[in-house]
Design a protein around this motif. Structure first.
Motif, short mmCIF file in Angstrom:
data_model
loop_
_atom_site.label_atom_id
_atom_site.label_comp_id
_atom_site.label_asym_id
_atom_site.label_seq_id
_atom_site.Cartn_x
_atom_site.Cartn_y
_atom_site.Cartn_z
N GLY A 55 -3.35 0.64 -3.51
CA GLY A 55 -2.83 -0.65 -3.10
C GLY A 55 -2.60 -1.53 -4.32
O GLY A 55 -3.24 -1.35 -5.36
N TYR A 76 0.84 -1.19 0.00
CA TYR A 76 0.00 0.00 0.00
C TYR A 76 0.88 1.24 0.00
O TYR A 76 2.00 1.22 0.51
CB TYR A 76 -0.89 0.04 1.24
CG TYR A 76 -1.98 -1.00 1.30
CD1 TYR A 76 -2.31 -1.79 0.19
CD2 TYR A 76 -2.70 -1.22 2.47
CE1 TYR A 76 -3.32 -2.73 0.25
CE2 TYR A 76 -3.71 -2.16 2.55
CZ TYR A 76 -4.01 -2.91 1.43
OH TYR A 76 -5.01 -3.85 1.50
N PRO A 88 -4.03 3.87 4.87
CA PRO A 88 -3.49 2.54 5.16
C PRO A 88 -2.52 2.54 6.33
O PRO A 88 -2.24 1.48 6.91
CB PRO A 88 -2.80 2.14 3.85
CG PRO A 88 -2.45 3.44 3.20
CD PRO A 88 -3.56 4.38 3.57
N LEU A 143 -7.60 2.80 -2.42
CA LEU A 143 -7.80 2.60 -0.99
C LEU A 143 -8.74 3.67 -0.47
O LEU A 143 -8.59 4.86 -0.80
CB LEU A 143 -6.46 2.65 -0.25
CG LEU A 143 -5.41 1.63 -0.70
CD1 LEU A 143 -4.14 1.80 0.11
CD2 LEU A 143 -5.94 0.20 -0.58
#
Length: 440
Positions: free
Chosen positions: A399, A291, A344, A340
């Motif tokens: 990601g 990520y 993250p 995403l």
């Protein structure tokens, strides 16, 4: 944020290109001014096709992670573990030892015969059946031996490894505490009478089958079983491990075949998969994704980027060397860049995933070993950034995940922002700034 590195000039046909030269960005522009003689046209007449500021160049630029206002990247793993993978390994190789563990916890006490349910009087025979993936299996000789054993110690399918039955409880003997031999058979890749390669291995049980299966039924399969491959250099990849038993219903002289899967089931192996480092890892077991979040500059020198037309935007990653055996990625796999939906670095492995970005990309181990770059299309995400208000846009969050995620034992790694110039991830942009009308 990681800073440093240098941009890379890129040449192509048509239009001007943004290049890096020593530090700041420069626009390489060639201007040709044609002065014509006096004509009868009015003094203020303007040819729309030659009006200044109408033609806008398309620019191409590479920005390393260290050249962006901010960039963070990391690897998370554990999305798929051995007991949730779509395969198991049996191996007797010097580089890898592996064997499945399981429990047959759903053995019935009755069966349907026609429309009637009858109690089972006794079990007369049983065997473990394994579906073998011949393309990803290796036999060092003509055949290998497969044996089935009961365990003397129960295990936790989520926590069992080669060294332990569960957290805080090591095996007496690494690889599982094998107790009683249930049976042994040989397996080889043979062609049947129809010319089809045999892809099913069977281990037939010996001894008192009725007593064994009755005990498993009463204890929900405890403490479990193991299947062991004996044959130096051999490895079998299996997709399904089943118990096939013959049962006699009460009041009948015929048998009924019962098939049950191993629930729970897992496989243990040695050596363990290496822990991720600062490199970006994809696939493997436990399965890994990487990520990142980053911000783009609003402008490049005097050239506006925000508000420009984004023709194409990609992320590029340079592969590291081939991982050590047995963790080298062998079959081709696909990978997908995804959006995403949260930070993250706050939510970690639980970060929610949004829509795919671009198409799935094919990862070829031979190509990666040669150092070829992996590229992922993020055009749609950067276009949204370009059109949004600068004060309300969070970092771009992306990601990269393997597709499918539960089929790879091997992995590959890519250089991260922690690595040196020329190795870090790169944002590759092809864009057209908004036209500006300049006075002549």
């Amino acid at each position: 944020a990681h800073r440093g590195g240098r941009g890379r000039p890129k040449r192509g046909g048509g239009g001007e290109h943004l290049i890096r030269k020593g530090g700041p960005f420069y626009l390489l522009v060639s201007l040709v001014v044609a002065l014509g003689a006096c004509t009868e046209d009015p003094f203020l007449a303007v040819d729309s096709e030659s009006a200044p500021g109408v033609a806008t160049p398309t620019l191409e630029i590479y920005l390393e992670a260290g050249e962006l206002p901010s960039w963070r990247d990391t690897t998370y793993w554990g999305f798929v573990v051995p007991n949730s993978a779509s395969f198991s390994l049996l191996s007797d190789q010097e580089e890898l030892r592996a064997r499945p563990l399981g429990r047959f916890s759903t053995i019935p006490d009755s069966v349907f015969v026609d429309t009637a349910r009858l109690a089972i009087d006794r079990f007369t025979a049983a065997r473990i059946r394994l579906s073998v993936d011949s393309a990803l299996s290796e036999l060092p000789t003509d055949s290998v031996e497969l044996s089935a054993w009961t365990l003397s110690r129960s295990f936790d399918a989520d926590e069992a490894t080669w060294e332990r039955a569960r957290v805080g409880e090591p095996w007496t003997t690494p690889g599982g505490d094998l107790e009683t031999l249930l049976g042994a058979d040989t397996f080889s890749f043979e062609v049947d009478s129809l010319g089809v390669l045999v892809d099913t291995a069977v281990v037939r049980f010996e001894g008192n089958v009725d007593s064994l299966l009755t005990a498993w039924r009463d204890s929900e399969g405890e403490p479990g079983f193991a299947v062991v491959l004996t044959g130096p250099g051999g490895v079998l990849r299996t997709s399904v491990i089943s118990l096939v038993a013959e049962a006699v219903p009460e009041g009948l002289d015929t048998t009924v075949t019962i098939v049950r899967g191993a629930i729970p089931g897992t496989f243990i192996f040695d050596p363990p998969t290496p822990q991720p480092t600062t490199r970006l890892r994809l696939a493997g077991l436990p399965s890994a994704r990487y990520y990142m979040d980053f911000t783009l500059p609003d402008s490049l020198g005097f050239i506006p980027l925000r508000g420009s037309t984004i023709n194409r935007a990609t992320l590029e990653f340079r592969p590291t060397a081939t991982p050590a055996v047995p963790f080298d990625l062998r079959p081709d796999i696909f990978a997908q860049a995804v959006r995403l939906l949260a930070d993250p670095f706050v939510f970690g492995e639980k970060t929610p995933i949004g829509s795919p970005l671009g198409n799935q990309e094919l990862l070829r181990p031979d190509s990666l070993a040669s150092g070829n770059i992996m590229e992922y299309d993020i055009t749609s995400l950067v276009r949204l950034w370009s059109l949004a208000n600068a004060d309300s846009v969070p970092p771009l969050r992306v990601g990269v995940v393997p597709i499918p995620e539960n089929r790879q034992f091997g992995f590959w790694e890519f250089f991260s922002a922690e690595d040196g110039p020329g190795l870090r991830p790169v944002v590759h942009l092809l864009f057209t700034p908004n036209p500006t009308f300049l006075l002549p």
